[in-house]
Design a protein around this motif. Sequence first.
Motif, mmCIF file in Angstrom:
data_model
loop_
_atom_site.group_PDB
_atom_site.id
_atom_site.type_symbol
_atom_site.label_atom_id
_atom_site.label_comp_id
_atom_site.label_asym_id
_atom_site.label_seq_id
_atom_site.Cartn_x
_atom_site.Cartn_y
_atom_site.Cartn_z
ATOM 1 N N GLY A 1 -18.865 34.051 -76.922
ATOM 2 C CA GLY A 1 -19.440 33.173 -75.906
ATOM 3 C C GLY A 1 -20.950 33.042 -75.991
ATOM 4 O O GLY A 1 -21.537 32.944 -77.075
ATOM 5 N N LEU A 2 -21.600 33.099 -74.848
ATOM 6 C CA LEU A 2 -23.037 32.861 -74.774
ATOM 7 C C LEU A 2 -23.870 33.959 -75.421
ATOM 8 O O LEU A 2 -25.050 33.746 -75.723
ATOM 9 C CB LEU A 2 -23.466 32.693 -73.313
ATOM 10 C CG LEU A 2 -23.035 31.388 -72.638
ATOM 11 C CD1 LEU A 2 -23.383 31.419 -71.154
ATOM 12 C CD2 LEU A 2 -23.703 30.192 -73.318
ATOM 13 N N SER A 3 -23.297 35.135 -75.634
ATOM 14 C CA SER A 3 -24.076 36.236 -76.201
ATOM 15 C C SER A 3 -24.617 35.894 -77.593
ATOM 16 O O SER A 3 -25.668 36.390 -78.000
ATOM 17 C CB SER A 3 -23.238 37.510 -76.259
ATOM 18 O OG SER A 3 -22.150 37.358 -77.150
ATOM 19 N N ASP A 4 -23.900 35.086 -78.352
ATOM 20 C CA ASP A 4 -24.431 34.619 -79.638
ATOM 21 C C ASP A 4 -24.331 33.090 -79.744
ATOM 22 O O ASP A 4 -24.222 32.534 -80.840
ATOM 23 C CB ASP A 4 -23.735 35.292 -80.816
ATOM 24 C CG ASP A 4 -22.225 35.052 -80.832
ATOM 25 O OD1 ASP A 4 -21.733 34.222 -80.039
ATOM 26 O OD2 ASP A 4 -21.539 35.686 -81.650
ATOM 27 N N ILE A 5 -24.382 32.429 -78.580
ATOM 28 C CA ILE A 5 -24.301 30.945 -78.479
ATOM 29 C C ILE A 5 -23.054 30.447 -79.204
ATOM 30 O O ILE A 5 -23.090 29.608 -80.089
ATOM 31 C CB ILE A 5 -25.570 30.251 -79.019
ATOM 32 C CG1 ILE A 5 -26.826 30.959 -78.549
ATOM 33 C CG2 ILE A 5 -25.591 28.781 -78.579
ATOM 34 C CD1 ILE A 5 -27.009 30.970 -77.051
ATOM 35 N N TYR A 6 -21.923 31.022 -78.832
ATOM 36 C CA TYR A 6 -20.623 30.611 -79.359
ATOM 37 C C TYR A 6 -20.592 30.607 -80.897
ATOM 38 O O TYR A 6 -20.085 29.682 -81.535
ATOM 39 C CB TYR A 6 -20.231 29.247 -78.800
ATOM 40 C CG TYR A 6 -19.957 29.313 -77.314
ATOM 41 C CD1 TYR A 6 -18.728 29.730 -76.825
ATOM 42 C CD2 TYR A 6 -20.963 29.005 -76.405
ATOM 43 C CE1 TYR A 6 -18.490 29.817 -75.458
ATOM 44 C CE2 TYR A 6 -20.740 29.087 -75.031
ATOM 45 C CZ TYR A 6 -19.496 29.502 -74.560
ATOM 46 O OH TYR A 6 -19.272 29.591 -73.208
ATOM 47 N N GLY A 7 -21.150 31.653 -81.470
ATOM 48 C CA GLY A 7 -21.077 31.858 -82.909
ATOM 49 C C GLY A 7 -22.212 31.256 -83.706
ATOM 50 O O GLY A 7 -22.330 31.524 -84.913
ATOM 51 N N ILE A 8 -23.068 30.451 -83.072
ATOM 52 C CA ILE A 8 -24.161 29.826 -83.821
ATOM 53 C C ILE A 8 -25.098 30.887 -84.393
ATOM 54 O O ILE A 8 -25.601 30.769 -85.512
ATOM 55 C CB ILE A 8 -24.920 28.824 -82.925
ATOM 56 C CG1 ILE A 8 -24.004 27.627 -82.623
ATOM 57 C CG2 ILE A 8 -26.212 28.351 -83.591
ATOM 58 C CD1 ILE A 8 -24.613 26.594 -81.697
#
Length: 307
Positions: free
Chosen positions: A81-88
């Motif tokens: 999720g938001l912890s790594d901007i959905y994998g970005i």
Amino acid sequence: MQNLKTIYSKTFSVISLLGLLLITTSTFAQEDSVKVQDSGNKPVRSVFESTWIIDNQTTLVNQKGTFEFMMNHRFGSIYNGLSDIYGIYGAGANIRLGFNYTLFEKFGIGSFKGRLSVGFGSTKTGMIQDFNLKYSILQQSRNGKVPVSVTYFTDMGISTQGTKADLPNGNSSDRLSFFHQVIISRKINDKLSVMVAPSLSHFNVVEPTMKNDHFAIAFAGRYKITEGTAILINYDQPITKHTGNNPEFNVSAGIEVATSAHQFQIFITNYTSIVPQYNNMYTKPNSPKQWYQDLSIGFNINRLWNF
């Protein structure tokens, strides 16, 4: 070292299978089963705008003298999720840089004369260098006498990771993999194009629970919402059943923005290997997650030059 199952080239059986598919498809394509307004035998325009549709090739082969540069990128899993901007910004990102050039406008004999291109690509995960060939066998005609387009695509991958001594049999052929696909498409109307593409992946060396050959089939569609924008969908279904380590199906959807010289696609997918035989053979379910939690955001960028 883990025991691996090894089978070397099955070229003749592969060619025989593809020959049967092409003969069957060609026979069907000669039937005037679709009644449309007669506007000559010229091919229909813009069945697809890009040579790619998310994770698969389309029937499009660019005109002779076209040099194509491709960037295919897959980010990490959206699971965090938001912890790594959905994998970005997550781990597991993959990228391929590739080049294609169309050598011939009318390659072949008789009624089967079409464009032929050759290409090369380099992929980060596995350090895979791949060489490919794409041949447009039939093109859908405006008067309906040829109701579908048919293209053959083949790819040979070489994994360059590790030293020769680290390979299962110590042979350079352990690095090789192959992919064959017959792509059949039809432009239904000015907005909708669809395709189906059976494929065969082959790895010279696999795990003992897996077969060296793997059959799959892909389905894809493109629906134009404006002159330069379209919605894309793609689905890949494994067919071969292995004793263990069976690969996962793929569901993808996205948006395409296209001009005469650029095509940009952004989408969400659960295939991240990019090289087709690796996608079809080795995309495994991640057991702690549901398939819809293990998707990745990706994009394809194509740039064309004519010489």
